[in-house]
Design an enzyme around this catalytic site. Structure first.
Site, PDB file in Angstrom:
ATOM      1  N   ASP A 182       0.839  -1.199   0.000  1.00  0.00           N
ATOM      2  CA  ASP A 182       0.000   0.000   0.000  1.00  0.00           C
ATOM      3  C   ASP A 182       0.872   1.245   0.000  1.00  0.00           C
ATOM      4  O   ASP A 182       1.634   1.468   0.938  1.00  0.00           O
ATOM      5  CB  ASP A 182      -0.875  -0.002   1.264  1.00  0.00           C
ATOM      6  CG  ASP A 182      -1.801   1.199   1.324  1.00  0.00           C
ATOM      7  OD1 ASP A 182      -2.922   1.097   0.805  1.00  0.00           O
ATOM      8  OD2 ASP A 182      -1.393   2.251   1.882  1.00  0.00           O
TER       9      ASP A 182
ATOM     10  N   TYR B 147       2.683   9.861   0.116  1.00  0.00           N
ATOM     11  CA  TYR B 147       3.787   9.331   0.916  1.00  0.00           C
ATOM     12  C   TYR B 147       5.152   9.663   0.313  1.00  0.00           C
ATOM     13  O   TYR B 147       6.178   9.508   0.975  1.00  0.00           O
ATOM     14  CB  TYR B 147       3.679   7.809   1.108  1.00  0.00           C
ATOM     15  CG  TYR B 147       2.362   7.322   1.677  1.00  0.00           C
ATOM     16  CD1 TYR B 147       1.475   8.205   2.285  1.00  0.00           C
ATOM     17  CD2 TYR B 147       1.987   5.990   1.610  1.00  0.00           C
ATOM     18  CE1 TYR B 147       0.253   7.771   2.790  1.00  0.00           C
ATOM     19  CE2 TYR B 147       0.776   5.548   2.115  1.00  0.00           C
ATOM     20  CZ  TYR B 147      -0.092   6.450   2.698  1.00  0.00           C
ATOM     21  OH  TYR B 147      -1.287   6.008   3.189  1.00  0.00           O
TER      22      TYR B 147
ATOM     23  N   LYS C 259      -2.772   5.755  -4.052  1.00  0.00           N
ATOM     24  CA  LYS C 259      -3.914   6.643  -3.777  1.00  0.00           C
ATOM     25  C   LYS C 259      -3.654   7.996  -4.419  1.00  0.00           C
ATOM     26  O   LYS C 259      -2.554   8.556  -4.287  1.00  0.00           O
ATOM     27  CB  LYS C 259      -4.088   6.833  -2.261  1.00  0.00           C
ATOM     28  CG  LYS C 259      -4.060   5.536  -1.487  1.00  0.00           C
ATOM     29  CD  LYS C 259      -4.304   5.733  -0.004  1.00  0.00           C
ATOM     30  CE  LYS C 259      -3.876   4.514   0.763  1.00  0.00           C
ATOM     31  NZ  LYS C 259      -2.430   4.450   1.044  1.00  0.00           N
TER      32      LYS C 259
ATOM     33  N   HIS D 177      -7.851   9.276  -2.131  1.00  0.00           N
ATOM     34  CA  HIS D 177      -7.270   9.229  -0.779  1.00  0.00           C
ATOM     35  C   HIS D 177      -8.233   9.764   0.297  1.00  0.00           C
ATOM     36  O   HIS D 177      -8.347   9.189   1.386  1.00  0.00           O
ATOM     37  CB  HIS D 177      -5.949  10.010  -0.766  1.00  0.00           C
ATOM     38  CG  HIS D 177      -4.988   9.577   0.297  1.00  0.00           C
ATOM     39  ND1 HIS D 177      -3.632   9.577   0.120  1.00  0.00           N
ATOM     40  CD2 HIS D 177      -5.180   9.128   1.558  1.00  0.00           C
ATOM     41  CE1 HIS D 177      -3.040   9.147   1.223  1.00  0.00           C
ATOM     42  NE2 HIS D 177      -3.974   8.875   2.116  1.00  0.00           N
TER      43      HIS D 177
HETATM   44  N1  LIG Z   1      -5.762   5.981   3.718  1.00  0.00           N
HETATM   45  C1  LIG Z   1      -5.265   6.773   4.647  1.00  0.00           C
HETATM   46  O1  LIG Z   1      -5.707   7.910   4.835  1.00  0.00           O
HETATM   47  C2  LIG Z   1      -4.128   6.266   5.498  1.00  0.00           C
HETATM   48  C3  LIG Z   1      -3.755   6.965   6.657  1.00  0.00           C
HETATM   49  C4  LIG Z   1      -2.690   6.457   7.419  1.00  0.00           C
HETATM   50  C5  LIG Z   1      -2.047   5.268   7.043  1.00  0.00           C
HETATM   51  N2  LIG Z   1      -2.423   4.629   5.878  1.00  0.00           N
HETATM   52  C6  LIG Z   1      -1.752   3.374   5.445  1.00  0.00           C
HETATM   53  O2  LIG Z   1      -1.908   2.419   6.474  1.00  0.00           O
HETATM   54  C7  LIG Z   1      -0.629   1.882   6.815  1.00  0.00           C
HETATM   55  C8  LIG Z   1      -0.616   1.430   8.254  1.00  0.00           C
HETATM   56  O3  LIG Z   1      -0.913   2.501   9.119  1.00  0.00           O
HETATM   57  P1  LIG Z   1       0.182   3.112  10.126  1.00  0.00           P
HETATM   58  O4  LIG Z   1       1.528   2.925   9.547  1.00  0.00           O
HETATM   59  O5  LIG Z   1      -0.298   4.469  10.459  1.00  0.00           O
HETATM   60  O6  LIG Z   1      -0.028   2.242  11.427  1.00  0.00           O
HETATM   61  P2  LIG Z   1       0.219   0.711  11.848  1.00  0.00           P
HETATM   62  O7  LIG Z   1       0.683  -0.070  10.687  1.00  0.00           O
HETATM   63  O8  LIG Z   1      -1.019   0.288  12.539  1.00  0.00           O
HETATM   64  O9  LIG Z   1       1.354   0.836  12.934  1.00  0.00           O
HETATM   65  C9  LIG Z   1       2.675   1.088  12.566  1.00  0.00           C
HETATM   66  C10 LIG Z   1       3.519   1.202  13.829  1.00  0.00           C
HETATM   67  O10 LIG Z   1       3.435   0.001  14.585  1.00  0.00           O
HETATM   68  C11 LIG Z   1       4.742  -0.576  14.743  1.00  0.00           C
HETATM   69  N3  LIG Z   1       4.544  -2.025  14.587  1.00  0.00           N
HETATM   70  C12 LIG Z   1       4.322  -2.716  13.448  1.00  0.00           C
HETATM   71  N4  LIG Z   1       4.122  -4.015  13.708  1.00  0.00           N
HETATM   72  C13 LIG Z   1       4.221  -4.173  15.053  1.00  0.00           C
HETATM   73  C14 LIG Z   1       4.105  -5.282  15.913  1.00  0.00           C
HETATM   74  N5  LIG Z   1       3.850  -6.513  15.460  1.00  0.00           N
HETATM   75  N6  LIG Z   1       4.263  -5.063  17.243  1.00  0.00           N
HETATM   76  C15 LIG Z   1       4.526  -3.832  17.714  1.00  0.00           C
HETATM   77  N7  LIG Z   1       4.636  -2.733  16.956  1.00  0.00           N
HETATM   78  C16 LIG Z   1       4.482  -2.906  15.615  1.00  0.00           C
HETATM   79  C17 LIG Z   1       5.602   0.042  13.678  1.00  0.00           C
HETATM   80  O11 LIG Z   1       6.936   0.176  14.101  1.00  0.00           O
HETATM   81  P3  LIG Z   1       8.168  -0.608  13.384  1.00  0.00           P
HETATM   82  O12 LIG Z   1       8.218  -0.115  11.964  1.00  0.00           O
HETATM   83  O13 LIG Z   1       9.342  -0.194  14.185  1.00  0.00           O
HETATM   84  O14 LIG Z   1       7.841  -2.071  13.474  1.00  0.00           O
HETATM   85  C18 LIG Z   1       4.971   1.434  13.531  1.00  0.00           C
HETATM   86  O15 LIG Z   1       5.471   2.298  14.528  1.00  0.00           O
HETATM   87  C19 LIG Z   1       0.331   3.034   6.508  1.00  0.00           C
HETATM   88  O16 LIG Z   1       1.659   2.598   6.468  1.00  0.00           O
HETATM   89  C20 LIG Z   1      -0.241   3.505   5.198  1.00  0.00           C
HETATM   90  O17 LIG Z   1       0.166   2.634   4.143  1.00  0.00           O
HETATM   91  C21 LIG Z   1      -3.459   5.099   5.122  1.00  0.00           C
END
Ligand SMILES: NC(=O)c1ccc[n+]([C@@H]2O[C@H](COP(=O)([O-])OP(=O)(O)OC[C@H]3O[C@@H](n4cnc5c(N)ncnc54)[C@H](OP(=O)(O)O)[C@@H]3O)[C@@H](O)[C@H]2O)c1
Length: 277
Positions: free
Chosen positions: A47, A52, A77, A110
């Site tokens: 994704d 980004y 997006k 998006h």
């Molecule tokens: N459509 C939208 O508007 C929108 C908005 C925000 C995000 N997104 C997408 O959604 C994706 C995911 O969201 P996000 O990155 O905000 O949050 P997330 O994936 O829920 O959380 C990421 C965080 O959790 C840590 N982490 C990952 N796996 C873990 C585990 N098993 N145990 C403990 N900690 C863990 C990561 O650190 P480490 O890297 O150090 O493991 C990072 O700090 C984004 O990367 C993006 O592609 C879309």
């Protein structure tokens, strides 16, 4: 040995891997390496977004992965500045050039940005881009039920996916029900609730201990067991592997009712209609 995530059918006859790799806020150099590591572990769904600023790195990672293109599911997006009829075409062309791809598997609007009122004309353009084969599936992100109903009423074409913020604190039952009513797959962004205390909550630790899993794995199983697609981001090979290994156990009814206690109710989370940037 690589583990592949199961797939979920989309309303256009295609399917999407239920677990993908989130790539925000990785830069080009970081994301290239993470894509190579993740695909080596079995990730097939990635994704990204114009916003980004890392589509070139994602493309470089795909090229270096050695995985055949047709085995990968790549989402990007369209950024708000590209909403509108012709701008949306230019927006996708830019993404394809940066990704080094002929087509994306999923193209999302998006944010709806209703104050601009351009999401319907953007959607009409997405329909054409899908017909041209440049976007194999088309969908939206951060859309409320009223935005979805308008798209369907004015164009007759239903998005395949609505990617929204969901985690055990922010459950968005009303939006998920609207997606389900229309046959739209719900995809969870920020599935692990980064920046919160979720993963250190003792109630979650107890469930993790019961299953011999980590708290993050329990939360990702909570998503998949409800039919949600999740896209956790990790930069660590160990956590990337953990996050994909969430399909071999089941949360009990008791576990699910404990996790239901986390919900902060309707209205929690980013405001879908106005939270965009
Ligand atoms: N459509 C939208 O508007 C929108 C908005 C925000 C995000 N997104 C997408 O959604 C994706 C995911 O969201 P996000 O990155 O905000 O949050 P997330 O994936 O829920 O959380 C990421 C965080 O959790 C840590 N982490 C990952 N796996 C873990 C585990 N098993 N145990 C403990 N900690 C863990 C990561 O650190 P480490 O890297 O150090 O493991 C990072 O700090 C984004 O990367 C993006 O592609 C879309």
């Amino acid at each position: 040995m690589t583990t592949l995530a199961p797939t979920v059918p989309l309303n256009d006859g295609r399917s999407i891997p239920q677990l993908g790799l989130g790539t925000w806020p990785l830069d080009d150099a970081q994301v290239e390496q993470v894509v190579v590591t993740a695909t080596g572990l079995g990730y097939r769904h990635i994704d990204t977004a114009v916003k980004y600023g890392n589509e070139r790195g994602v493309g470089a990672g795909i090229a270096a992965s050695g995985i055949p293109r047709d085995e990968l599911f790549i989402t990007t997006k369209l950024d708000g500045g590209f909403q509108g009829e012709d701008r949306a075409i230019a927006g996708l062309e830019g993404s394809l050039e940066r990704l080094g791809l002929d087509a994306v598997d999923l193209l999302l609007i998006h944010w709806p940005l209703p104050q601009r009122d351009e999401y319907v004309s953007t959607w009409r353009t997405f329909i054409r881009l899908q017909e041209q084969g440049l976007a194999r599936s088309i969908g939206v992100s951060n859309f409320l039920p009223e935005h979805l109903d308008r798209l369907v009423a004015e164009t007759g074409v239903t998005p395949a996916v609505n990617q929204i913020q969901i985690n055990p604190y922010i459950v968005r039952e009303e939006q998920r029900a609207a997606n389900a009513r229309l046959g739209i797959v719900t995809e969870s962004w920020s599935p692990l609730a980064p920046g919160s205390d979720l993963l250190s909550d003792p109630r979650l630790a107890a469930i993790a201990l019961e299953h011999g899993k980590t708290p993050g794995q329990v939360v990702l199983r909570w998503h998949s067991q409800q039919g949600l697609v999740a896209i956790p981001k990790s930069q660590s090979a160990e956590r990337l592997a953990q996050n994909l290994d969430v399909f071999g156990f089941s949360l009990t009814a008791e576990n699910l009712s404990t996790l239901a206690e986390f919900s902060e109710g309707p209205g929690a989370g980013v405001d879908s209609a106005t939270g965009g940037h």
